[in-house]
Write an enzyme that holds these catalytic residues in place. Structure first.
Site, PDB file in Angstrom:
ATOM      1  N   SER A  19     -70.400  38.354  46.496  1.00 32.27           N
ATOM      2  CA  SER A  19     -69.225  39.060  46.996  1.00 32.27           C
ATOM      3  C   SER A  19     -67.980  38.180  47.073  1.00 32.27           C
ATOM      4  O   SER A  19     -68.048  37.009  47.461  1.00 32.27           O
ATOM      5  CB  SER A  19     -69.523  39.638  48.388  1.00 32.27           C
ATOM      6  OG  SER A  19     -68.365  40.245  48.931  1.00 32.27           O
ATOM      7  N   LEU A  20     -66.835  38.772  46.744  1.00 32.92           N
ATOM      8  CA  LEU A  20     -65.548  38.106  46.900  1.00 32.92           C
ATOM      9  C   LEU A  20     -64.983  38.274  48.311  1.00 32.92           C
ATOM     10  O   LEU A  20     -63.985  37.638  48.653  1.00 32.92           O
ATOM     11  CB  LEU A  20     -64.535  38.682  45.902  1.00 32.92           C
ATOM     12  CG  LEU A  20     -64.784  38.427  44.417  1.00 32.92           C
ATOM     13  CD1 LEU A  20     -63.756  39.184  43.582  1.00 32.92           C
ATOM     14  CD2 LEU A  20     -64.738  36.943  44.101  1.00 32.92           C
ATOM     15  N   SER A  21     -65.605  39.129  49.112  1.00 35.18           N
ATOM     16  CA  SER A  21     -65.051  39.423  50.433  1.00 35.18           C
ATOM     17  C   SER A  21     -64.897  38.192  51.326  1.00 35.18           C
ATOM     18  O   SER A  21     -63.852  38.030  51.970  1.00 35.18           O
ATOM     19  CB  SER A  21     -65.899  40.486  51.142  1.00 35.18           C
ATOM     20  OG  SER A  21     -65.776  41.733  50.483  1.00 35.18           O
ATOM     21  N   LYS A  70     -74.340  51.851  52.703  1.00 38.16           N
ATOM     22  CA  LYS A  70     -73.177  52.629  53.114  1.00 38.16           C
ATOM     23  C   LYS A  70     -73.542  53.995  53.692  1.00 38.16           C
ATOM     24  O   LYS A  70     -72.871  54.484  54.605  1.00 38.16           O
ATOM     25  CB  LYS A  70     -72.209  52.810  51.940  1.00 38.16           C
ATOM     26  CG  LYS A  70     -71.414  51.571  51.588  1.00 38.16           C
ATOM     27  CD  LYS A  70     -70.366  51.893  50.538  1.00 38.16           C
ATOM     28  CE  LYS A  70     -69.511  50.690  50.223  1.00 38.16           C
ATOM     29  NZ  LYS A  70     -68.424  51.025  49.265  1.00 38.16           N
ATOM     30  N   ASP A 107     -62.533  52.807  51.826  1.00 42.04           N
ATOM     31  CA  ASP A 107     -62.543  52.803  50.363  1.00 42.04           C
ATOM     32  C   ASP A 107     -61.483  53.743  49.790  1.00 42.04           C
ATOM     33  O   ASP A 107     -60.831  53.414  48.787  1.00 42.04           O
ATOM     34  CB  ASP A 107     -63.924  53.206  49.833  1.00 42.04           C
ATOM     35  CG  ASP A 107     -64.944  52.083  49.944  1.00 42.04           C
ATOM     36  OD1 ASP A 107     -64.526  50.914  49.962  1.00 42.04           O
ATOM     37  OD2 ASP A 107     -66.146  52.382  49.995  1.00 42.04           O
ATOM     38  N   GLY A 131     -67.910  60.363  36.905  1.00 48.11           N
ATOM     39  CA  GLY A 131     -68.982  60.004  37.825  1.00 48.11           C
ATOM     40  C   GLY A 131     -68.868  60.785  39.118  1.00 48.11           C
ATOM     41  O   GLY A 131     -67.764  61.152  39.548  1.00 48.11           O
ATOM     42  N   GLY A 134     -71.440  57.739  45.013  1.00 49.12           N
ATOM     43  CA  GLY A 134     -70.805  57.389  46.276  1.00 49.12           C
ATOM     44  C   GLY A 134     -69.374  56.921  46.126  1.00 49.12           C
ATOM     45  O   GLY A 134     -68.495  57.309  46.908  1.00 49.12           O
ATOM     46  N   LEU A 234     -62.895  51.159  38.467  1.00 47.42           N
ATOM     47  CA  LEU A 234     -63.308  50.515  39.712  1.00 47.42           C
ATOM     48  C   LEU A 234     -63.975  49.163  39.479  1.00 47.42           C
ATOM     49  O   LEU A 234     -64.150  48.385  40.412  1.00 47.42           O
ATOM     50  CB  LEU A 234     -64.257  51.426  40.507  1.00 47.42           C
ATOM     51  CG  LEU A 234     -63.724  52.789  40.940  1.00 47.42           C
ATOM     52  CD1 LEU A 234     -64.612  53.357  42.052  1.00 47.42           C
ATOM     53  CD2 LEU A 234     -62.274  52.733  41.401  1.00 47.42           C
ATOM     54  N   GLY A 257     -60.525  47.397  39.524  1.00 45.09           N
ATOM     55  CA  GLY A 257     -61.034  47.566  40.876  1.00 45.09           C
ATOM     56  C   GLY A 257     -60.738  46.441  41.835  1.00 45.09           C
ATOM     57  O   GLY A 257     -61.031  46.561  43.035  1.00 45.09           O
TER      58      GLY A 257
END
Length: 297
Positions: A19-21, A70, A107, A131, A134, A234, A257
């Site tokens: 993750s880049l978070s 989620k 989101d 698509g 989610g 995304l 994204g």
């Protein structure tokens, strides 16, 4: 410097090591002079309830939630925002003053942010969303806030698409028409010429997910793109995806994204900190530098 007063925020998911978070949140926290640190916290589904209880007990200030939790995390929340309840998905948890967690979804806000710079440009236009998973739910919820005429959602499974449309029509203001179409070349081609915005929410073209040179549906379809069309993928690894590359060759505006990731993260940090001065430019720069150093994400 981590001290005895350093607060904790973080990301729950499995896996989260890519993750880049953490890098973008910690860059923002440093710029804001906040004595918090953001950690990636791997968590298996069977442990979700216990992990949430433990993090609440140690005073965690907030959490992001990613795949595959989620949907499941919503049942562990004592409160849900109307948007999170409508989407059936939570990506942001904030501790309640008494006990438990408030669940929200940033989101849709993150997706919408780069489109708001030209909000008037979408008036009366059509959009296509490829698509119906989610991620597409948050995308459509965001698009329903724009002055569009029609949103076409393209899905492969008729039953899933029907349920998607039913869920997203409920709670909408009804000003934007929502229609389902098959995710196949002929039907997409019929809608493409009249659509100003096309959004890919599928993993096709993602690095490490099948053929990284692949494009959604038939690659030849995108040879018909008009320069007035905006493509929004995304996916942000690779940058750009083959689909966005094709759009750029046709003269289209393209968005990937990464901006959604930055903006949804900034929205979460605003909720946790109660501050409106979250430096999105710092978050974006940190994420880009990490991607440059490690293009695989």
């Amino acid at each position: 410097m981590i001290s005895g007063t350093t607060g904790l925020v973080g990301l729950l998911g499995q896996p989260v090591s890519h993750s880049l978070s953490p890098v973008m949140h910690n860059a923002a926290l440093e710029a804001m002079a906040m004595d918090w640190r953001y950690l990636a916290l791997p968590c298996h589904g069977a442990d979700l309830g216990r992990v949430l209880d433990g993090l609440q007990a140690v005073g965690c200030h907030g959490l992001n939630v990613t795949i595959p939790h989620k949907q499941a995390v919503a049942s562990h929340c004592q409160e849900l925002s109307p948007l999170a309840a409508r989407l059936g998905a939570v990506n942001t948890l904030t501790p309640l003053s008494g006990n438990g967690w408030h669940g929200h979804n940033t989101d849709a806000e993150g997706f919408l942010a780069p489109l708001l710079d030209q909000a008037d440009a979408w008036t009366g236009c059509d959009a296509i969303v490829m698509g119906c998973g989610g991620s597409a739910r948050a995308v459509v919820a965001g698009l329903q806030q724009l002055p569009l005429a029609t949103i076409y959602v393209a899905g492969r499974r008729p039953d899933a698409l029907e349920q998607f449309l039913e869920d997203l029509e409920e709670g909408s203001n009804g000003s934007v028409s929502l229609h389902g179409i098959p995710l196949e070349t002929q039907r997409l081609a019929a809608q493409l010429s009249g659509s100003k915005l096309v959004v890919n929410t599928t993993p096709v073209g993602m690095q490490g997910h099948g053929d990284s040179n692949a494009m959604p549906v038939d690659a030849d379809l995108w040879n018909k793109l008009e320069p007035t069309t905006t493509l929004y993928d995304l996916i942000y690894t690779p940058r750009p995806t083959p689909w966005l590359q094709r759009g750029q060759q046709r003269g289209c505006q393209t968005i990937d994204g990464l901006e959604m990731l930055v903006q949804q993260g900034a929205a979460s940090l605003r909720r946790w900190s109660g501050r409106n001065d979250v430096p999105t430019s710092v978050m974006r720069k940190a994420a880009l530098e990490r991607l440059k150093a490690n293009p695989a994400g």
